[in-house]
Enzyme design. Sequence first.
Site, PDB file in Angstrom:
ATOM      1  N   SER A 117       0.942  -1.547  -0.265  1.00  0.00           N
ATOM      2  CA  SER A 117      -0.070   0.108  -0.132  1.00  0.00           C
ATOM      3  C   SER A 117       0.853   1.051  -0.200  1.00  0.00           C
ATOM      4  O   SER A 117       1.282   1.785  -1.503  1.00  0.00           O
ATOM      5  CB  SER A 117      -1.076   0.127   1.090  1.00  0.00           C
ATOM      6  OG  SER A 117      -2.128   1.338   1.009  1.00  0.00           O
ATOM      7  N   GLU A 215      -1.459  -3.584  -8.058  1.00  0.00           N
ATOM      8  CA  GLU A 215      -2.846  -2.897  -7.282  1.00  0.00           C
ATOM      9  C   GLU A 215      -3.209  -1.620  -7.031  1.00  0.00           C
ATOM     10  O   GLU A 215      -2.485  -0.535  -6.250  1.00  0.00           O
ATOM     11  CB  GLU A 215      -3.351  -4.270  -6.062  1.00  0.00           C
ATOM     12  CG  GLU A 215      -1.680  -3.848  -5.064  1.00  0.00           C
ATOM     13  CD  GLU A 215      -2.442  -2.808  -3.765  1.00  0.00           C
ATOM     14  OE1 GLU A 215      -3.364  -3.326  -3.604  1.00  0.00           O
ATOM     15  OE2 GLU A 215      -1.490  -2.048  -3.688  1.00  0.00           O
ATOM     16  N   HIS A 279      -4.754  -5.376  -1.288  1.00  0.00           N
ATOM     17  CA  HIS A 279      -5.337  -5.104  -0.152  1.00  0.00           C
ATOM     18  C   HIS A 279      -6.165  -6.511   0.143  1.00  0.00           C
ATOM     19  O   HIS A 279      -7.051  -5.963   0.545  1.00  0.00           O
ATOM     20  CB  HIS A 279      -6.102  -3.930   0.139  1.00  0.00           C
ATOM     21  CG  HIS A 279      -5.032  -2.525  -0.447  1.00  0.00           C
ATOM     22  ND1 HIS A 279      -4.347  -2.364  -1.403  1.00  0.00           N
ATOM     23  CD2 HIS A 279      -5.373  -2.037   0.605  1.00  0.00           C
ATOM     24  CE1 HIS A 279      -3.630  -1.035  -0.916  1.00  0.00           C
ATOM     25  NE2 HIS A 279      -3.638  -0.763  -0.008  1.00  0.00           N
TER      26      HIS A 279
END
Length: 310
Positions: A117, A215, A279
């Site tokens: 992230s 992502e 995630h």
Amino acid sequence: MTESLVRPPRLAPGARVAVVAPSGPVPEDRLQAGLDLLRGWDLEPVVAPHVLDTHDRFDYLAGTDADRAADLQAAWCDPEVDAVLCARGGYGAQRMVDLLDWTAMRAARPKAFVGYSDITALHEAFAVRLGVSTLHGPMVAAADFLKSARAQGHLRATLFEPETVRSIAAPGGGRVLVPGVARGVTLGGCLALLAADLGAPFARRSARGGLLCLEDVGEETYRLDRYLTQLLRGGLFEGVSGVLLGSWAECDDPGLDDLLADRLGGLGVPVVDDFGFGHGDDALTVPFGVAGVLDASGAAVLTLDEPALS
């Protein structure tokens, strides 16, 4: 040209691992649950001094930029620490990355570094400024990690027995958007963070020769379009060997599939969606900076030339 990076050593039982918070504030209950899990792996977790801090003005930050940077640098440079694990993402890594003393960090021995992230900014910095491979994997105080036996098992195997996970298969075979076979060096992370890094000091100019992993979470399709278009216009996709797409958690617009095909289908390289990192639940750990082959001729599989850790 994207090149293979130095692989840190694997962990052994009793290894000392530092837990840091380079980005957002960390819930104490989840931190304690994650620490208990690490102790169950026969690791000795050491919590950095400011992990439970919250910035006095910006409550989305885990303390000041200087304190977060100091924690990460101290952990990386501590000769008694064998790995550095991030507690969670959120936002804040970009604010502190240029406060790190990269000369001092280059002088320290390489060690496993784990996160995803917002930690994408640090994956890129470790690759470009240190030449050290990292692990795009679950974080200690992340809810999806704490509830997922598969995510825990894959990270544990990567840390302790990386030769057992040299072959990383997309769950359910993945979803091949463009078939083919590609060789390259893994890199990437959160799409929004990679787009935000374009033009920053020391930012990578292109993913030439790379297997680019992307992502994101909680983004509307037009925003994902913006990020992909920005990366295309900025040159990051120039010369890329293949593209692996992980989770798009909370990105529920039915137009997403069309967008991915529209923006990536014309690259002329293999592209696979639903590869199982990021995630989403049960996230796989993917090393960055390691050469391998993406086989998207059938069920998608990434086979590394060498284990993620030495």
